[in-house]
Design a protein around this motif. Structure first.
Motif, PDB file in Angstrom:
ATOM      1  N   ASP A 594       0.831  -1.197   0.000  1.00  0.00           N
ATOM      2  CA  ASP A 594       0.000   0.000   0.000  1.00  0.00           C
ATOM      3  C   ASP A 594       0.869   1.253   0.000  1.00  0.00           C
ATOM      4  O   ASP A 594       2.086   1.194   0.150  1.00  0.00           O
ATOM      5  CB  ASP A 594      -0.948  -0.015   1.201  1.00  0.00           C
ATOM      6  CG  ASP A 594      -2.163  -0.895   0.898  1.00  0.00           C
ATOM      7  OD1 ASP A 594      -2.183  -1.504  -0.192  1.00  0.00           O
ATOM      8  OD2 ASP A 594      -3.070  -0.979   1.735  1.00  0.00           O
ATOM      9  N   GLY A 595       0.224   2.385  -0.180  1.00  0.00           N
ATOM     10  CA  GLY A 595       0.960   3.609  -0.458  1.00  0.00           C
ATOM     11  C   GLY A 595       1.715   4.198   0.701  1.00  0.00           C
ATOM     12  O   GLY A 595       2.585   5.045   0.519  1.00  0.00           O
ATOM     13  N   ASP A 596       1.412   3.763   1.927  1.00  0.00           N
ATOM     14  CA  ASP A 596       2.024   4.443   3.061  1.00  0.00           C
ATOM     15  C   ASP A 596       3.320   3.797   3.518  1.00  0.00           C
ATOM     16  O   ASP A 596       3.875   4.180   4.532  1.00  0.00           O
ATOM     17  CB  ASP A 596       1.027   4.554   4.215  1.00  0.00           C
ATOM     18  CG  ASP A 596       0.543   3.188   4.686  1.00  0.00           C
ATOM     19  OD1 ASP A 596       0.928   2.171   4.070  1.00  0.00           O
ATOM     20  OD2 ASP A 596      -0.212   3.145   5.667  1.00  0.00           O
ATOM     21  N   GLU A 602      -4.007  -4.321   0.654  1.00  0.00           N
ATOM     22  CA  GLU A 602      -5.399  -4.728   0.483  1.00  0.00           C
ATOM     23  C   GLU A 602      -5.552  -6.061  -0.228  1.00  0.00           C
ATOM     24  O   GLU A 602      -6.634  -6.612  -0.297  1.00  0.00           O
ATOM     25  CB  GLU A 602      -6.180  -3.634  -0.264  1.00  0.00           C
ATOM     26  CG  GLU A 602      -6.390  -2.420   0.606  1.00  0.00           C
ATOM     27  CD  GLU A 602      -7.291  -1.374  -0.049  1.00  0.00           C
ATOM     28  OE1 GLU A 602      -8.154  -1.752  -0.866  1.00  0.00           O
ATOM     29  OE2 GLU A 602      -7.111  -0.191   0.263  1.00  0.00           O
TER      30      GLU A 602
ATOM     31  N   ASP B 347       0.115  10.470   6.347  1.00  0.00           N
ATOM     32  CA  ASP B 347      -0.550   9.156   6.481  1.00  0.00           C
ATOM     33  C   ASP B 347      -0.100   8.475   7.771  1.00  0.00           C
ATOM     34  O   ASP B 347      -0.896   7.884   8.503  1.00  0.00           O
ATOM     35  CB  ASP B 347      -0.184   8.232   5.310  1.00  0.00           C
ATOM     36  CG  ASP B 347      -0.879   8.597   4.010  1.00  0.00           C
ATOM     37  OD1 ASP B 347      -1.932   9.260   4.058  1.00  0.00           O
ATOM     38  OD2 ASP B 347      -0.353   8.202   2.946  1.00  0.00           O
ATOM     39  N   SER B 482      -3.730   7.262   2.180  1.00  0.00           N
ATOM     40  CA  SER B 482      -3.268   6.144   1.352  1.00  0.00           C
ATOM     41  C   SER B 482      -4.376   5.125   1.143  1.00  0.00           C
ATOM     42  O   SER B 482      -4.482   4.514   0.084  1.00  0.00           O
ATOM     43  CB  SER B 482      -2.058   5.485   2.008  1.00  0.00           C
ATOM     44  OG  SER B 482      -2.416   4.910   3.240  1.00  0.00           O
ATOM     45  N   TRP B 483      -5.255   4.953   2.160  1.00  0.00           N
ATOM     46  CA  TRP B 483      -6.293   3.936   2.066  1.00  0.00           C
ATOM     47  C   TRP B 483      -7.443   4.344   1.167  1.00  0.00           C
ATOM     48  O   TRP B 483      -8.322   3.537   0.895  1.00  0.00           O
ATOM     49  CB  TRP B 483      -6.808   3.576   3.467  1.00  0.00           C
ATOM     50  CG  TRP B 483      -7.094   4.760   4.339  1.00  0.00           C
ATOM     51  CD1 TRP B 483      -6.262   5.330   5.247  1.00  0.00           C
ATOM     52  CD2 TRP B 483      -8.295   5.527   4.376  1.00  0.00           C
ATOM     53  NE1 TRP B 483      -6.863   6.413   5.857  1.00  0.00           N
ATOM     54  CE2 TRP B 483      -8.109   6.548   5.344  1.00  0.00           C
ATOM     55  CE3 TRP B 483      -9.519   5.464   3.685  1.00  0.00           C
ATOM     56  CZ2 TRP B 483      -9.094   7.504   5.636  1.00  0.00           C
ATOM     57  CZ3 TRP B 483     -10.497   6.410   3.979  1.00  0.00           C
ATOM     58  CH2 TRP B 483     -10.285   7.422   4.947  1.00  0.00           C
ATOM     59  N   ARG B 485      -6.749   6.175  -1.802  1.00  0.00           N
ATOM     60  CA  ARG B 485      -6.196   6.587  -3.096  1.00  0.00           C
ATOM     61  C   ARG B 485      -6.895   5.862  -4.235  1.00  0.00           C
ATOM     62  O   ARG B 485      -7.135   4.659  -4.142  1.00  0.00           O
ATOM     63  CB  ARG B 485      -4.690   6.343  -3.136  1.00  0.00           C
ATOM     64  CG  ARG B 485      -3.988   7.390  -2.333  1.00  0.00           C
ATOM     65  CD  ARG B 485      -2.491   7.368  -2.397  1.00  0.00           C
ATOM     66  NE  ARG B 485      -2.055   8.195  -1.262  1.00  0.00           N
ATOM     67  CZ  ARG B 485      -1.002   7.963  -0.497  1.00  0.00           C
ATOM     68  NH1 ARG B 485      -0.216   6.947  -0.767  1.00  0.00           N
ATOM     69  NH2 ARG B 485      -0.717   8.753   0.503  1.00  0.00           N
ATOM     70  N   ARG B 487      -9.836   6.201  -4.835  1.00  0.00           N
ATOM     71  CA  ARG B 487     -11.253   6.071  -4.455  1.00  0.00           C
ATOM     72  C   ARG B 487     -11.730   7.338  -3.734  1.00  0.00           C
ATOM     73  O   ARG B 487     -12.584   7.267  -2.856  1.00  0.00           O
ATOM     74  CB  ARG B 487     -11.443   4.867  -3.521  1.00  0.00           C
ATOM     75  CG  ARG B 487     -11.118   3.520  -4.137  1.00  0.00           C
ATOM     76  CD  ARG B 487     -11.651   2.357  -3.308  1.00  0.00           C
ATOM     77  NE  ARG B 487     -11.052   2.266  -1.995  1.00  0.00           N
ATOM     78  CZ  ARG B 487     -10.041   1.443  -1.666  1.00  0.00           C
ATOM     79  NH1 ARG B 487      -9.537   0.635  -2.572  1.00  0.00           N
ATOM     80  NH2 ARG B 487      -9.560   1.423  -0.455  1.00  0.00           N
TER      81      ARG B 487
END
Lengths: 638, 638
Positions: A594-596, A602, B347, B482-483, B485, B487
């Motif tokens: 994930d991005g962080d 996910e 984040d 980040s969660w 992104r 969306r």
């Protein structure tokens, strides 16, 4: 040669119980793994212990304490006396085993040194009671005074049972008398933070016949769990002071303390024929094995307090599994075996011997694991042979530790190991552990002699030849290890016989020349964990005979143990050296997604791109012997 | 009311960097979770801290130290002074936030008490240097003298930035001068065992303009990792003395020490425009997040040394994840956000705020988690409101600890939390954290006012109304967590606009009345771990918005968390209170299977007979609030 008194040279000598232990005079290892470890112990480890304790001034402390004035420069922690006592115990068993006059002479001299520090009233400890030192008994929680006294008593018992005279016994009796005076029924209502005195007092009772020592041991057992120790960050469970011994349902707190206390409680229960107390310890032991024990038999999940954790908390990485807890576990299981005759206790002894006790010492007998992790993530550092480790766990085997309890503990067990192999009862002889050895003992029916020859654990065949037999029928019983149940074969003079659930029993006149062969199945096998052990979910390990196997990646083999997975269906092939060959997948890295930047995402990790490799699993006890390495016992399944 | 100086009331105030923090005068929380926690902090926690520290004599220690003679009965550990300073810092931010004259008066009195213990030469510590006490600076490894000095400096900086006068600053400058005299370039070449002085000296430099403080901070940063501290059982990494700061690649050792040091290194790097040092900390932080961080953002896997472990060692049970490490992590990530402008640092701030900082305090603001485990196996014990805990982890929230650092640490962060929500640069304003608040600041183009209204994190909609705008074009930037992104949706006055990767940016004249709405996706989602984290293999957790969810089995709900498994395919439905509803299987017990009574067997566990149940997962920060409970964050998959 050992004197006739050596007939009592057994590490525990209960007055009651289902089985009678055979002594170091009755069983002699002749060959194989344990014989080899015992040789190394006698030739190298005892010398290593002597030279380090002398160099550190731990022997000198007794001489200094005997002199007038303040021993201001006493070195080492408050329990260094106990290391000298455990060393003395090891030397006594070694003397009993070998009959070496030099060792006996050394022990006499050591007794004189130790005895010189004993006070008029019998009190003996180098760190308390003199000008500039804390007062006697001023810190029962952490001072280790009774603990040290206990190890002194055990050394004296070993020395006396070896038939080597009374020098140590005289010192020990005065210590024990002083303890009984102070902590007796009308004395100070207190216990030691570190149990040990309990089992020692019972053993001294067994050796001297003095009932007062047994009574004092029983008092110490009953007094614990009643809040006599002060509050501590780790909680009262740390020193088992949270609950009376006979009310507890599982071992908890500091693992070595818990196991020594349980051993002492069994000793008390056996001598006083207290079946309730015995049953309580049996229940605690059963629950501890079922929920708080590593597959290696290791006990104690936590570094912080060297303690058992909650049920099912058995992390492979940073497993503590202290070597001393392995030794203490052998002591406890052995006592339960003698008391009950239940072969499962011998299964546990075997697991602990192969996977904890034999794992600790390095090949040269001069380096040791203190903790026995099941997962080494960073390459072990090779020790400095002259260096003392301040840390007690992690990394490679070390020559010495600031707290060096495990070293003489292993030494005293290895020196007396012959005494843990076989027992007798009125009907015959029971073989519990398999190693090439000669056995000779007196049954009511007459004298029995056995020659046991085996390449166990590398091979599963155990050949027992009767060398001497009584005129009457007698019984030879051989344990069927839990891992070979239903897969063991027995022949008597070539004729196949039925094998029981956990023992193979042969009854008859079994005259000299009779050959009994037990064939155990030592094919490597996968082992799955209980689903409640979170730390190893989705993993398997392999075992072969009594050995737990592991994947040891010596540095340079270019195998990243964070990326290995096994296909259980692909099976295990026996490999040289008691190991197994297995195919593993080496997976690609799988994170962060994930991005962080954290290692969570996910979607499940995408593991396409694995490579296959064939690797050898080796017995856990062999890990870390070929240089710096990483290691894991539990392997993720593919 | 806050004086004009309150324009500098920001918890960190760098002289350089990509973003400028907005102060407590420029941002005001008005509603929601954080506003509520801040109210409880101001109304209950500060009083709780005052009454406990007074009762324990930790304030009296200063008065006693100022009197002639020996303060023989000084109570508490050697770092209790620091708790008073962190408490003072919290009160200073609370005063800045609320303008309360009573709090300011209290701080003046406290300054007089603290100052009374200051020596002629500026030295100030209640546990060293007087007759009967250890000598000053005699135990740099564990004495915490420089650590305490650091927290004093931070209290003084907070007090001064709140515009409340010079009382604390005068004390702090004399302390800092004495530290610089002693440990300066030509002074003692040493560092403190517990970093903290570094960031404090830079902040004092920022507040006073004194270059010497910055130079001393830089010296302390550069001097660490060069073996000036003595050997210790836990190794030199424990106090980050194993490797020079700019050569390290990952955080290690005691987590709070590591994070405070890293924050100080960033402060030094920013003020001295040392991009190499900044890059080194960024690399360490990135590696730490990627391999050594719990899904909650918690850091520090080990109880024993409160330390990071090896890569991937992140056990859920007995996770330490100290609350102070959460606070320190926010400090570090915030500094990196200001320095770089990279939204990923925000984040991390969010993850730590929701899952560590908000988790610690109980609803009444008078009990706290010190450690933040991710798996509570035995039911928590409800605390005695008057009781002091000797242990630092495990069990329920406790009113007090022998080491009570976490309590005032949470208090000082909550009191200054408005200062962590938003920043500005020459072009506009950046919103990083979402909560209902009012924002007003001066840009080069003119004054900007924003009204932010949201029910975040329960709902994902954030409505920003411009209340004041400069005449010129300016930029409003909103972080896309980040969660969410890919969306996230953005509208400006109802017109949908494109959303960037990690920020939604609106540029233009954006006059007063402009309404910007960011819609984030707060549907609950499964989260999978990196395959290298052995401890949670085969498990998932769920997250919803910024919240990690958990299964909290309040005692009496009859749900055995050792036997629960989830079917990921069955999905997650939103539930009230920010949680999620999920179907779990409750499996039968599965062990022990082999004959020796250990929880390992030759076949996988046979799990037929599972029952299905529907349960609610709740935000992790809410666990343990409805009574004694067991809990797990990571759930085995069926």
């Amino acid at each position: 040669m050992p004197s006739p008194h050596a007939r009592t040279a057994a590490p525990a000598l209960p007055g009651h119980g289902r089985l009678r232990p055979l002594t170091l005079d009755e069983v002699h290892l002749t060959d194989g793994l344990w014989h080899h470890l015992q040789q190394v112990n006698g030739e190298a480890t005892l010398d290593h212990l002597r030279s380090w304790t002398e160099r550190l001034g731990w022997v000198q402390a007794f001489t200094d304490a005997s002199a007038a004035g303040t021993p201001a420069d006493r070195r080492g922690r408050e329990f260094t006396d106990s290391e000298i006592y455990k060393y003395a115990e090891a030397v006594a068993w070694e003397a009993a085993r070998t009959g070496s006059p030099a060792l006996l002479e050394h022990l006499e001299k050591l007794a004189a040194t130790v005895g010189s520090a004993q006070a008029e009233d019998g009190y003996l400890h180098t760190a308390f009671g003199r000008p500039g030192q804390p007062e006697r008994w001023s810190d029962l929680a952490f001072g280790h005074e009774l603990y040290c006294a206990g190890h002194l008593l055990q050394a004296a018992v070993a020395h006396a049972r070896s038939g080597a005279g009374e020098a140590w016994l005289q010192i020990a009796r005065r210590v024990a008398d002083q303890v009984c005076d102070r902590f007796g029924p009308d004395g100070v209502q207190a216990v030691c933070g570190h149990p040990e005195i309990e089992t020692a007092l019972v053993e001294l009772h067994r050796t001297t016949g003095e009932p007062r020592y047994l009574q004092q041991a029983a008092l110490f057992v009953e007094r614990r769990g009643r809040g006599t120790l002060p509050p501590h960050e780790f909680g009262a469970a740390y020193f088992l002071d949270d609950e009376p011994v006979r009310e507890a349902e599982v071992l908890r707190g500091h693992a070595v303390r818990a196991l020594y206390l349980a051993a002492g409680a069994v000793d008390v229960a056996v001598e006083t024929e207290d079946t309730e107390l015995l049953q309580s310890v049996l229940t605690q032991w059963q629950n501890t094995l079922a929920r708080r024990t590593y597959v290696t038999g290791g006990m104690g999940s936590r570094h912080q307090d060297e303690a058992f954790s909650d049920d099912w908390v058995l992390p492979a990485d940073r497993a503590y599994a202290e070597t001393c807890a392995g030794v203490a576990g052998v002591m406890l299981a052995w006592r339960l075996l003698l008391a009950t005759g239940d072969a499962r206790h011998a299964d546990v002894v075997e697991r602990l011997l192969y996977n904890v006790v034999a794992t600790s010492p390095g090949d040269d007998g001069r380096s040791f694991f203190y903790a026995n992790t099941l997962h080494q993530r960073t390459p072990t550092e090779l020790p400095d042979p002259e260096g003392e480790s301040l840390a007690f766990g992690g990394g490679g085997r070390q020559p010495w530790f600031e707290v060096s309890c495990c070293l003489p503990n292993v030494a005293r067990l290895l020196a007396s190991l012959d005494g843990y192999l076989a027992t007798a009862d009125d009907d015959g002889v029971q073989l519990h552990q398999y190693a090439s050895c000669d056995v000779a003992t007196e049954l009511p029916a007459g004298r029995v002699g056995l020659q046991v020859r085996t390449r166990y654990p590398d091979e599963g065949s155990v050949v027992v030849t009767v060398t001497e037999a009584p005129g009457w029928d007698w019984t030879l019983s051989l344990r069927v290890p839990s891992w070979s149940r239903g897969r063991a074969r027995l022949t008597v003079d070539g004729v196949e016989q039925a094998v029981g659930h956990d023992t193979a029993v042969v009854h008859g006149s079994l005259p000299a020349g009779t050959t009994v062969v037990l064939e155990l199945d030592t094919a490597p096998r996968w082992t799955f964990p209980d689903t409640r052990i979170d730390a190893v979910r989705g993993c398997v390990t392999a075992q072969r005979g009594p050995d737990v196997l592991c994947l040891d990646a010596t540095t340079g083999t270019d195998l990243d143990l964070d990326r290995v997975a096994v296909d259980v269906a692909a099976g295990l092939a026996p490999a040289d050296g008691g190991g197994a060959q297995v195919t593993v997948q080496v997976r690609p890295d799988a994170g962060p997604r994930d991005g962080d930047g954290l290692p969570y995402g996910e979607a499940p990790a995408h593991l396409v791109g694995s490579e296959q490799r064939t690797v050898d699993l080796v017995p856990y006890r062999r890990w870390g012997r070929t240089g710096s390495s990483t290691m894991r016992v539990w392997l993720p399944t593919a």
